[in-house]
Scaffold this motif. Structure first.
Motif, PDB file in Angstrom:
ATOM      1  N   GLY A 139       0.839  -1.205   0.000  1.00 10.87           N
ATOM      2  CA  GLY A 139       0.000   0.000   0.000  1.00 10.87           C
ATOM      3  C   GLY A 139       0.868   1.248   0.000  1.00 10.87           C
ATOM      4  O   GLY A 139       2.102   1.154   0.041  1.00 10.87           O
TER       5      GLY A 139
ATOM      6  N   GLY B 276      -7.582   2.285   4.339  1.00  5.63           N
ATOM      7  CA  GLY B 276      -6.125   2.353   4.200  1.00  5.63           C
ATOM      8  C   GLY B 276      -5.674   3.800   4.167  1.00  5.63           C
ATOM      9  O   GLY B 276      -6.296   4.663   4.801  1.00  5.63           O
ATOM     10  N   THR B 277      -4.615   4.065   3.425  1.00  2.00           N
ATOM     11  CA  THR B 277      -4.127   5.436   3.258  1.00  2.00           C
ATOM     12  C   THR B 277      -5.269   6.311   2.733  1.00  2.00           C
ATOM     13  O   THR B 277      -5.484   7.433   3.200  1.00  2.00           O
ATOM     14  CB  THR B 277      -2.956   5.449   2.257  1.00  2.00           C
TER      15      THR B 277
ATOM     16  N   GLY C 226      -9.195  -3.318   6.499  1.00  4.51           N
ATOM     17  CA  GLY C 226      -8.258  -2.257   6.859  1.00  4.51           C
ATOM     18  C   GLY C 226      -8.231  -2.065   8.364  1.00  4.51           C
ATOM     19  O   GLY C 226      -9.198  -2.381   9.072  1.00  4.51           O
TER      20      GLY C 226
ATOM     21  N   LEU D   7      -8.606   0.204  10.481  1.00  5.16           N
ATOM     22  CA  LEU D   7      -9.543   0.997  11.279  1.00  5.16           C
ATOM     23  C   LEU D   7     -10.988   0.510  11.193  1.00  5.16           C
ATOM     24  O   LEU D   7     -11.866   1.090  11.842  1.00  5.16           O
ATOM     25  CB  LEU D   7      -9.463   2.464  10.861  1.00  5.16           C
TER      26      LEU D   7
HETATM   27  N1  LIG Z   1      -6.877   0.441  16.752  1.00  3.66           N
HETATM   28  C1  LIG Z   1      -6.300   1.322  15.966  1.00  3.66           C
HETATM   29  N2  LIG Z   1      -6.278   2.623  16.294  1.00  3.66           N
HETATM   30  C2  LIG Z   1      -5.702   3.525  15.504  1.00  3.66           C
HETATM   31  N3  LIG Z   1      -5.124   3.210  14.334  1.00  3.66           N
HETATM   32  C3  LIG Z   1      -5.105   1.927  13.956  1.00  3.66           C
HETATM   33  C4  LIG Z   1      -5.687   0.912  14.732  1.00  3.66           C
HETATM   34  N4  LIG Z   1      -5.514  -0.270  14.068  1.00  3.66           N
HETATM   35  C5  LIG Z   1      -4.870   0.015  12.941  1.00  3.66           C
HETATM   36  N5  LIG Z   1      -4.623   1.319  12.853  1.00  3.66           N
HETATM   37  C6  LIG Z   1      -4.033   2.069  11.760  1.00  3.66           C
HETATM   38  O1  LIG Z   1      -4.956   1.991  10.700  1.00  3.66           O
HETATM   39  C7  LIG Z   1      -4.349   2.390   9.538  1.00  3.66           C
HETATM   40  C8  LIG Z   1      -4.912   1.583   8.412  1.00  3.66           C
HETATM   41  O2  LIG Z   1      -4.229   0.360   8.336  1.00  3.66           O
HETATM   42  P1  LIG Z   1      -4.137  -0.450   6.996  1.00  3.66           P
HETATM   43  O3  LIG Z   1      -3.123  -1.489   7.145  1.00  3.66           O
HETATM   44  O4  LIG Z   1      -5.494  -0.867   6.624  1.00  3.66           O
HETATM   45  O5  LIG Z   1      -3.740   0.622   5.952  1.00  3.66           O
HETATM   46  P2  LIG Z   1      -2.389   1.438   5.747  1.00  3.66           P
HETATM   47  O6  LIG Z   1      -1.256   0.540   5.904  1.00  3.66           O
HETATM   48  O7  LIG Z   1      -2.393   2.702   6.528  1.00  3.66           O
HETATM   49  O8  LIG Z   1      -2.652   1.886   4.270  1.00  3.66           O
HETATM   50  P3  LIG Z   1      -2.150   1.244   2.920  1.00  3.66           P
HETATM   51  O9  LIG Z   1      -2.725  -0.137   2.854  1.00  3.66           O
HETATM   52  O10 LIG Z   1      -2.750   2.178   1.929  1.00  3.66           O
HETATM   53  O11 LIG Z   1      -0.677   1.261   3.014  1.00  3.66           O
HETATM   54  C9  LIG Z   1      -2.847   2.226   9.773  1.00  3.66           C
HETATM   55  O12 LIG Z   1      -2.248   3.504   9.796  1.00  3.66           O
HETATM   56  C10 LIG Z   1      -2.762   1.551  11.155  1.00  3.66           C
HETATM   57  O13 LIG Z   1      -1.640   1.957  11.876  1.00  3.66           O
END
Ligand SMILES: Nc1ncnc2c1ncn2[C@@H]1O[C@H](COP(=O)(O)OP(=O)(O)OP(=O)(O)O)[C@@H](O)[C@H]1O
Ligand SMILES: CC(C)(CO)[C@@H](O)C(=O)NCCC(=O)O
Ligand SMILES: [K+]
Length: 258
Positions: free
Chosen positions: A8, A131-132, A221, A223
């Motif tokens: 990502g 995600g992002t 994802g 969140l």
């Molecule tokens: N309980 C939580 N509270 C706050 N943030 C969280 C929690 N669980 C996960 N995250 C955050 O949620 C965000 C989304 O995670 P995800 O892996 O889905 O996407 P990402 O890695 O940010 O995006 P991409 O896949 O586009 O690289 C991340 O920044 C992660 O650190």
């Protein structure tokens, strides 16, 4: 065994599959400059730590960052002697052809989410990926990607407030106790948290109305669970949806080649 890599804009996730079973999942930040050797150092250290000795013979990659694919290809070639299947490349077949405007290059993560969700739940779905960016991927009756919605990511929105306004701090997302905040942090969290609850509800309702159909809503994802705490926004939450989609597309291509 299959190595599935979901790259990502913020994070890159590696999972090793023995048939349909994920043996391990490791996460690192996405950097286009990371070399094949650097990936291997990181990956082999984690495998050793978890006492896993996988026999990787195949790989599949989805990358929303085109520049990282080169080094990941070298990594697969040099360390596992395999040529990875890269979603979005012309030689990678999809179970359903995307129905989008000519010349549109759909994010591979969205194609993969659609394939993974269709495999588990059948057609007429909305996949919400936090995600992002926060994306909504719509799967038609036959599972093909038929379009969607791209909204700013939750963390991106909070970061944008911090970057643009001198008096607004860096804040992590959480569910605020109340809507009316009585301090700056609570006000910001309320704006983004409740704003996103509204955004998800409104967009899903409008997609259903536009397609004149009741559709299952699958969330994925990091969140997704946070937003599911509050209201009935989703029918299902699946944290491994993108990875599952990668295994589905890999299997589809393998079966077609036979
Ligand atoms: N309980 C939580 N509270 C706050 N943030 C969280 C929690 N669980 C996960 N995250 C955050 O949620 C965000 C989304 O995670 P995800 O892996 O889905 O996407 P990402 O890695 O940010 O995006 P991409 O896949 O586009 O690289 C991340 O920044 C992660 O650190
Ligand atoms: C929208 C993101 C950034 C979500 O990861 C990614 O899917 C992407 O870069 N997409 C390209 C444009 C599109 O999907 O229409
Ligand atoms: K993701």
């Amino acid at each position: 065994m299959l190595l599935a890599i979901d790259c990502g804009n913020t994070n890159t996730v590696f999972s090793v599959y023995d048939d349909d079973t994920a043996l391990c999942t490791f996460r690192t930040s996405t950097h286009h400059a990371r070399t094949a050797d650097a990936y291997f150092t990181w990956f082999s250290t984690l495998l050793k730590h978890h006492r896993i000795e996988p026999d990787i013979t195949e790989a599949v990659i989805s990358s929303t960052v085109p520049r990282v694919v080169f080094n990941l290809r070298v990594f697969c070639d040099q360390y596992f002697g395999c040529r990875p299947l890269v979603v979005g490349k012309p030689d990678c077949l999809l179970p359903g052809q995307p129905r989008v405007d000519q010349g549109t290059i759909v994010g591979p993560d969205r194609l993969v989410n659609t394939a993974g969700a269709f495999d588990r739940h059948g057609g007429n779905l909305i996949v919400v990926d936090f995600g992002t960016a926060t994306t909504f991927d719509v799967a038609g009756h036959d599972g093909a990607y038929v379009g969607g919605v791209i909204a700013p990511g939750v963390n991106l929105s909070l970061e944008a407030l911090h970057m643009a306004a001198a008096a607004l701090p860096h804040v992590d997302i959480t569910k605020p106790q109340r809507v009316v905040g009585t301090n700056t942090v609570a006000c910001m969290q309320s704006g983004v948290f409740w704003g996103y609850v509204g955004l998800v509800k409104e967009i899903c309702a409008r997609i259903k109305a536009e397609r004149d159909q009741n559709m299952k809503i699958i969330a994925t994802g990091g969140l997704a669970p946070l937003f599911a705490q509050t209201e009935d926004l989703f029918d299902v939450i699946e944290d491994d949806l993108t990875m599952h989609g990668l295994t589905v597309i890999h299997k589809y291509n393998k079966d077609k080649a036979e």
